[in-house]
Enzyme design. Sequence first.
Site, mmCIF file in Angstrom:
data_model
loop_
_atom_site.group_PDB
_atom_site.id
_atom_site.type_symbol
_atom_site.label_atom_id
_atom_site.label_comp_id
_atom_site.label_asym_id
_atom_site.label_seq_id
_atom_site.Cartn_x
_atom_site.Cartn_y
_atom_site.Cartn_z
ATOM 1 N N ARG A 149 -0.560 9.074 9.205
ATOM 2 C CA ARG A 149 -0.525 7.628 9.422
ATOM 3 C C ARG A 149 -0.263 6.892 8.121
ATOM 4 O O ARG A 149 -0.918 7.127 7.113
ATOM 5 C CB ARG A 149 -1.861 7.157 10.000
ATOM 6 C CG ARG A 149 -1.921 5.638 10.174
ATOM 7 C CD ARG A 149 -3.256 5.208 10.738
ATOM 8 N NE ARG A 149 -4.328 5.328 9.767
ATOM 9 C CZ ARG A 149 -4.674 4.393 8.896
ATOM 10 N NH1 ARG A 149 -3.970 3.260 8.827
ATOM 11 N NH2 ARG A 149 -5.686 4.573 8.074
ATOM 12 N N ARG A 189 -0.998 9.194 1.931
ATOM 13 C CA ARG A 189 -2.389 9.627 1.829
ATOM 14 C C ARG A 189 -2.565 11.144 1.823
ATOM 15 O O ARG A 189 -3.445 11.664 1.134
ATOM 16 C CB ARG A 189 -3.206 9.029 2.977
ATOM 17 C CG ARG A 189 -3.418 7.543 2.824
ATOM 18 C CD ARG A 189 -4.171 6.963 3.997
ATOM 19 N NE ARG A 189 -4.434 5.544 3.773
ATOM 20 C CZ ARG A 189 -5.037 4.765 4.659
ATOM 21 N NH1 ARG A 189 -5.423 5.257 5.813
ATOM 22 N NH2 ARG A 189 -5.257 3.493 4.391
ATOM 23 N N SER A 229 -2.662 1.073 11.500
ATOM 24 C CA SER A 229 -3.648 1.403 12.529
ATOM 25 C C SER A 229 -4.112 0.170 13.302
ATOM 26 O O SER A 229 -4.057 0.153 14.539
ATOM 27 C CB SER A 229 -4.851 2.109 11.899
ATOM 28 O OG SER A 229 -5.363 1.366 10.816
ATOM 29 N N HIS A 255 -8.976 10.170 4.061
ATOM 30 C CA HIS A 255 -8.708 9.087 3.121
ATOM 31 C C HIS A 255 -8.992 9.611 1.719
ATOM 32 O O HIS A 255 -10.037 10.210 1.471
ATOM 33 C CB HIS A 255 -9.572 7.868 3.417
ATOM 34 C CG HIS A 255 -9.096 6.635 2.730
ATOM 35 N ND1 HIS A 255 -9.265 6.428 1.376
ATOM 36 C CD2 HIS A 255 -8.434 5.551 3.199
ATOM 37 C CE1 HIS A 255 -8.728 5.268 1.049
ATOM 38 N NE2 HIS A 255 -8.223 4.712 2.130
ATOM 39 N N HIS A 284 -11.020 10.343 7.873
ATOM 40 C CA HIS A 284 -10.839 8.894 8.003
ATOM 41 C C HIS A 284 -10.173 8.459 9.298
ATOM 42 O O HIS A 284 -10.569 7.453 9.876
ATOM 43 C CB HIS A 284 -9.995 8.407 6.820
ATOM 44 C CG HIS A 284 -9.736 6.932 6.810
ATOM 45 N ND1 HIS A 284 -10.750 6.005 6.764
ATOM 46 C CD2 HIS A 284 -8.576 6.225 6.832
ATOM 47 C CE1 HIS A 284 -10.232 4.783 6.757
ATOM 48 N NE2 HIS A 284 -8.924 4.889 6.803
ATOM 49 N N GLU A 291 0.848 -1.194 0.000
ATOM 50 C CA GLU A 291 0.000 0.000 0.000
ATOM 51 C C GLU A 291 0.885 1.246 0.000
ATOM 52 O O GLU A 291 2.115 1.161 0.103
ATOM 53 C CB GLU A 291 -0.932 -0.012 1.216
ATOM 54 C CG GLU A 291 -1.913 -1.177 1.195
ATOM 55 C CD GLU A 291 -2.922 -1.126 2.314
ATOM 56 O OE1 GLU A 291 -2.860 -0.191 3.136
ATOM 57 O OE2 GLU A 291 -3.784 -2.009 2.381
#
Length: 545
Positions: free
Chosen positions: A385, A289, A390, A243, A350, A121
């Site tokens: 983050r 992000r 998370s 997000h 998010h 990711e």
Amino acid sequence: MQQQKEHLCDVLIIGSGAAGLSLALQLADKLNVMVLSKGPLREGSTLYAQGGIAAVFDENDSIDSHVSDTLIAGAGLCDAQAVKFTAEHAKEAMEWLIEQGVPFDQYRDEDGVLKYHLTREGGHSHRRILHAADATGRAVQITLVDQVKAHPNIRLLENYNAIDLITATKLGLAGQHCYGAYVWNRNSEQVEVISARFVALATGGASKVYLYTSNPDVASGDGIAMAWRAGCRVANMEFNQFHPTSLYHPDARNYLITEAMRGEGAYLKRPDGSRFMPDFDERAELAPRDVVARAIDFEMKRLGVPCVYLDISHKPKDFIIEHFPTIYAKCLSVGIDITKQPIPVVPAAHYTCGGVMTNQNGQTDVPNLYAIGEVAYTGLHGANRMASNSLLECVVFAQSAAKHILANLAQAAAPISLPQWDESRVSNSDEEVVITHNWHELRLFMWDFVGIVRTTKRLERALHRVELLQREIQEYYRHFRVSNNLLELRNLTMVAELIIRCAMARKESRGLHYTLDYPAMLDNPKPTILTPPERETEPVTTQTI
């Protein structure tokens, strides 16, 4: 006055997501545990987490690489020790989840050896994301719920709101200590008292403070607000992660399109079909992000369009359906075939990167009070983050908090009988419209003034409005019996103020906090830490605190 129920337990855990349930299971063999769930036990942010959980399982990967990627994504504000601690304990945490029965995807390599399928990711330099198709959170939540329901030492209280923590200060006693909490039984609409040797907040984040969010309705910042009122410091509340890709469709609000889709080759496109992420960052769709969310926000405003598009239709149909079955089915239900069409997406609030300050044991500033998961600020996330850290944080810090609680049983006093909640001076409300109006006003001005791009003037306007709302809500709270909406609104306005004050204190743009007035980064950034002012409170037995 009707006699109120009083509960006694060794550990009260407020919250029933990955953090709370993991902590409960790691304590229950030796302690009597009570888990408070605001709604149904399965409901919460964990259930909706799609992508996966980061941990080093590949021999070509390393803990140092996981640490480095996290520090880069955190834009210079991560606590290096917290990052190292989390990465070092990641594999152990995942092995514990596997022992509980979480069905992470597996495959056989060319030698026939069964291995866990790892995806990649944004922000990660290696494939290190364990996942259960594209519904990892659901797999984790359902597995942990089944385990806690089967454990004889865990008592589950569903449909309960925590109202406030009961501390020594509020009881007029010496020192600082958490003795339990007042809770509202949504089924009976009565206040009850829970006395505990230890209390742990696992209430998740506060993204419901924004108009558009990927989070479920329960994410209303309750733990952060309660901890602040109890005297705990909070930090880095200005860093609310948006997000980049939430489904834009009137029949599918708050539905997240996992970052793993970009990890598997999906492109972000303008309405004309052209890609735009290479214009903003050399990592393109795999940029962190905050970079992706700002790029989408910029393109939407520049072009005057309501959304952009995420396109994976160039991949084979079988590949798409195998890797993203949940998203495929959801989009198909609203008329979008992701094997043939791009998905309309917009950013949405998010994840709360800041929260209640804790150490590596999950301890807060108040003795015997812990905070784990999204409610906490551990230093892991910094200014942004990184994907799939998370749920990892939830399990790693649940394990460390459990070890600390078990090691300190001898010093913890037995639960004590606590004063009852006094409703003698309040009545039932006939003005619910006040709550509804204030709710919408709060979420709208937070979206407009404290969103992806900020200015000092917008923040000042937001602070002025939230202070007015707080006065109205406090007056309402003093006169009427509690309700779910009142308790959530009271907490959200408190959290909104903390977010705004943190944002006003940061005179730079970094990570998730971007302000037009201070576009550059400072050379020596520090966390934004807020300390509660000393307050004179009325007796704890009244609803006026």
